[in-house]
Design a protein around this motif. Structure first.
Motif, PDB file in Angstrom:
ATOM      1  N   LEU A   1      41.155  39.117  48.832  1.00 28.03           N
ATOM      2  CA  LEU A   1      41.844  39.178  47.537  1.00 28.03           C
ATOM      3  C   LEU A   1      40.827  39.018  46.404  1.00 28.03           C
TER       4      LEU A   1
ATOM      5  N   VAL B   1      49.284  34.930  48.324  1.00 29.39           N
ATOM      6  CA  VAL B   1      49.104  35.729  47.108  1.00 29.39           C
ATOM      7  C   VAL B   1      49.435  34.902  45.870  1.00 29.39           C
TER       8      VAL B   1
ATOM      9  N   ILE C   1      52.926  40.108  40.423  1.00 26.95           N
ATOM     10  CA  ILE C   1      53.101  40.262  41.871  1.00 26.95           C
ATOM     11  C   ILE C   1      54.467  40.878  42.149  1.00 26.95           C
TER      12      ILE C   1
ATOM     13  N   ILE D   1      49.604  43.057  42.309  1.00 29.38           N
ATOM     14  CA  ILE D   1      49.557  42.865  43.764  1.00 29.38           C
ATOM     15  C   ILE D   1      50.949  43.141  44.315  1.00 29.38           C
TER      16      ILE D   1
ATOM     17  N   THR E   1      53.323  43.024  47.794  1.00 30.07           N
ATOM     18  CA  THR E   1      53.410  42.497  49.157  1.00 30.07           C
ATOM     19  C   THR E   1      54.704  42.984  49.782  1.00 30.07           C
TER      20      THR E   1
END
Length: 454
Positions: free
Chosen positions: A13, A40, A97, A123, A125
Motif C-alpha cells: 500500500l 486499508v 476508500i 482505494i 476493496t
C-alpha cells in the motif's frame, strides 16, 4: 475493539502511494473476511491527513445518489461526501476508500474520472470483484492497479502470536541451510500446527489470541465465515450455481483421496473439466479456493503446458478447511484439536498438511502446478509430484519439484524418478516434512514451517 495485526500488504500500500502519486487508484482484492477493510483503513489513518470510508454494503441513499447524479460535477460530489461523513478533504492529502465496491460497480467504472481529476487518492476493496456477473456491464478502468490479498500467512500468524524472533531464526537457518536447535524446531512445529488449525482469517486468529488459545471459539468464527461463503454461492445467478456448491461441499472429500484431485464423475456422470470451467473459475476468482493444475511437460514454462484435464482444488485457508471437514460435534471436546496439534490424527492429516503448504506457496506468489506421469505398461501413475515451482526466468529456466509428507515415515521414489527424467531443468528438489532440515543426495528436506522461505 478490532484487533489490528501486522500485515505484509501494508508495504505494498505504501509503495503504491509513493510511486503512483495519484495517477492510479488501488484495487485490493481478496476473499471475504481476510482483513482488507481493516488494513486499508489503518493505512489511511496512518498515511493521510484525512480519509473517508464508503462501505457500499451500508452506504446511504444520499451517497449512492451523489454518485449517480454528480459524476460530471465532482465539486458537488465531494461536497456531498464530505458533508455526509463529516470529514474535511484535503487536496493530495486525503484518500477515499470504496469498500465492498462489487456492490456498486458503477463507481469502479467512474474511477477513471476521479483519478483524472487528481484531487485525492482512491482505494477500492472487495471480494468477488472479478466474477463475470459483477463486471459484465461496466468498463474496467485502466487507471487502476490491482493487488491480491490472502489470509494471514504463517509469518503474519507468528507475529500475531508474539513470535517475531523465531521467524527471524527460521529464515536465518533456511538461508544458511542448517537445522534449527532441536528444542526450537519443536516449538516452531507447534506454532505451525496452531496455524494449520486456526488458519489465517484475522477474526479467527483474534479470537484465538484473546481467549487463551481456545480452538473451539476460533472454530465458531470459522463456521460463520463458511456460512458467508455458502451464502455468496447461493446468490450466483448463473446456471453453474449448483455445481459450484457441489464442488465447495466436496473439497474435503476430493483432498482426502490419495491423489487429492477433483473426481469429475462424483459431480456428474461423464463430466469433464471444460464443462465445469466456469465453476472452477468462480471458486478461484472468489479466492475461496486455490486451483492447482497438472503440468504435462515441465521442460518449459509451466503455464504453457497447463493440462486442465486434472485439477486439484485446495481451500484458500486451511483453518476453514478443518472446520469444513468436521462436524461441530466431532470436535466439540477438543480431542480432534489435540490430535492435530501433536500430529496424532490417524486419518485425514495428509490433506490438511498439503492444503496448508499450498496456502503458504500461494501467499508467496506461486501459481500452483503438480505433475503426474501415467505408465501405460503398468496401467497406473508411476510419478506423482505434489507441487512444481519455477524461477520464472526466460534465460535460465529452472524448476523445483516439491513433495509434501505429513509424517516421518515415507518414500521419495517419485521425486527420484522425476529428478532423473528432468535433471537438466531442475534447480533443486525439496521434501517438506515434520522433521528438521537436512540435505541428502542433492535433495533438501525442510520442516513444514520453513515453506514460507521458498
Amino acid at each position: 475493539m478490532i484487533m489490528i495485526f501486522k500485515r505484509k500488504i501494508y508495504s505494498q500500500l505504501l509503495n503504491w502511494k509513493n510511486t503512483a502519486k495519484g495517477t492510479k487508484a488501488l484495487l485490493v482484492e481478496g476473499a471475504r473476511r481476510i482483513g482488507k477493510s481493516t488494513i486499508v483503513q489503518e493505512f489511511a489513518k496512518n498515511e493521510y491527513k484525512s480519509h473517508i470510508l464508503i462501505d457500499f454494503n451500508t452506504a446511504s441513499d444520499v451517497v449512492t445518489s451523489a454518485f449517480n447524479n454528480y459524476m460530471t460535477d465532482l465539486d458537488t460530489l465531494f461536497m456531498v461526501l464530505s458533508s455526509e461523513y463529516n470529514v474535511k478533504l484535503y487536496k493530495r492529502e486525503s484518500v477515499i476508500i470504496f469498500d465492498e465496491i462489487q456492490q456498486f460497480p458503477k463507481v469502479r467504472q467512474a474511477v477513471k474520472y476521479l483519478v483524472e481529476d487528481g484531487r485525492y487518492d482512491y482505494i477500492e476493496t472487495g471480494s468477488l470483484i472479478s466474477i463475470k456477473e459483477n463486471i459484465s456491464n461496466i468498463t474496467l478502468p485502466s487507471e487502476e492497479r490491482k493487488i491480491l490479498m490472502h489470509p494471514m500467512d504463517f509469518e503474519e500468524f507468528a507475529w500475531a502470536m508474539g513470535e517475531d524472533m523465531i521467524i527471524e531464526y527460521i529464515r536465518s537457518c533456511f538461508e544458511k541451510c542448517i537445522a534449527l536447535e532441536q528444542g526450537l524446531h519443536a516449538k516452531a512445529m507447534l506454532l505451525f500446527r496452531q496455524y494449520m488449525i486456526v488458519g489465517g482469517m484475522p477474526k479467527s486468529v483474534a479470537v484465538y489470541v484473546e481467549n487463551d488459545k481456545d480452538f473451539a471459539m476460533a472454530d465458531a468464527e470459522k463456521r460463520d465465515i463458511l456460512a458467508l461463503y455458502r451464502n455468496d454461492i447461493m446468490k450466483i445467478k448463473s446456471a453453474y450455481k449448483s455445481s459450484v456448491l457441489a464442488i465447495f461441499d466436496q473439497i474435503p472429500s476430493f483432498l482426502s483421496k490419495s491423489e487429492r484431485r477433483v473426481i469429475m464423475n462424483s459431480i456428474e456422470k461423464n463430466a469433464t473439466f471444460p464443462k465445469f470451467h466456469d465453476t472452477f473459475f468462480w471458486l478461484a476468482n472468489s479466492m475461496i479456493a486455490n486451483e492447482c493444475f497438472n503440468c504435462s511437460d515441465p521442460n518449459v514454462g509451466l503455464s504453457l503446458n497447463e493440462d486442465r484435464t486434472y485439477v486439484k482444488c485446495y481451500m484458500g485457508d486451511t483453518g476453514l478447511l478443518i472446520s469444513h471437514t468436521f462436524d461441530e460435534n466431532e470436535i466439540i471436546d477438543n480431542e480432534l484439536y489435540r490430535e492435530l496439534l501433536f500430529g496424532k490424527l490417524s486419518t485425514n492429516e495428509g490433506l490438511f498438511y498439503e492444503n496448508v503448504i499450498a496456502q503458504m506457496l500461494v501467499a508467496n506468489g506461486h501459481k500452483l502446478y503438480f505433475y503426474t506421469h501415467y505408465n501405460a505398461e503398468k496401467h497406473r501413475n508411476d510419478i506423482e509430484i505434489d507441487f512444481i515451482l519455477s524461477n520464472n526466468s526466460k534465460l535460465k529456466y529452472k524448476i523445483y519439484p516439491v513433495e509434501v509428507k505429513s509424517n516421518n515415515r515415507y518414500t521419495i521414489n517419485s521425486l527420484i524418478r522425476f529428478n532423473e527424467k528432468y535433471k537438466e531443468r531442475i534447480g533443486g528438489c525439496y521434501v517438506i516434512h515434520p522433521k528438521n532440515l537436512t540435505v541428502n543426495d542433492n535433495i533438501t528436506y525442510i520442516p513444514a514451517y520453513m515453506t514460507f522461505c521458498l
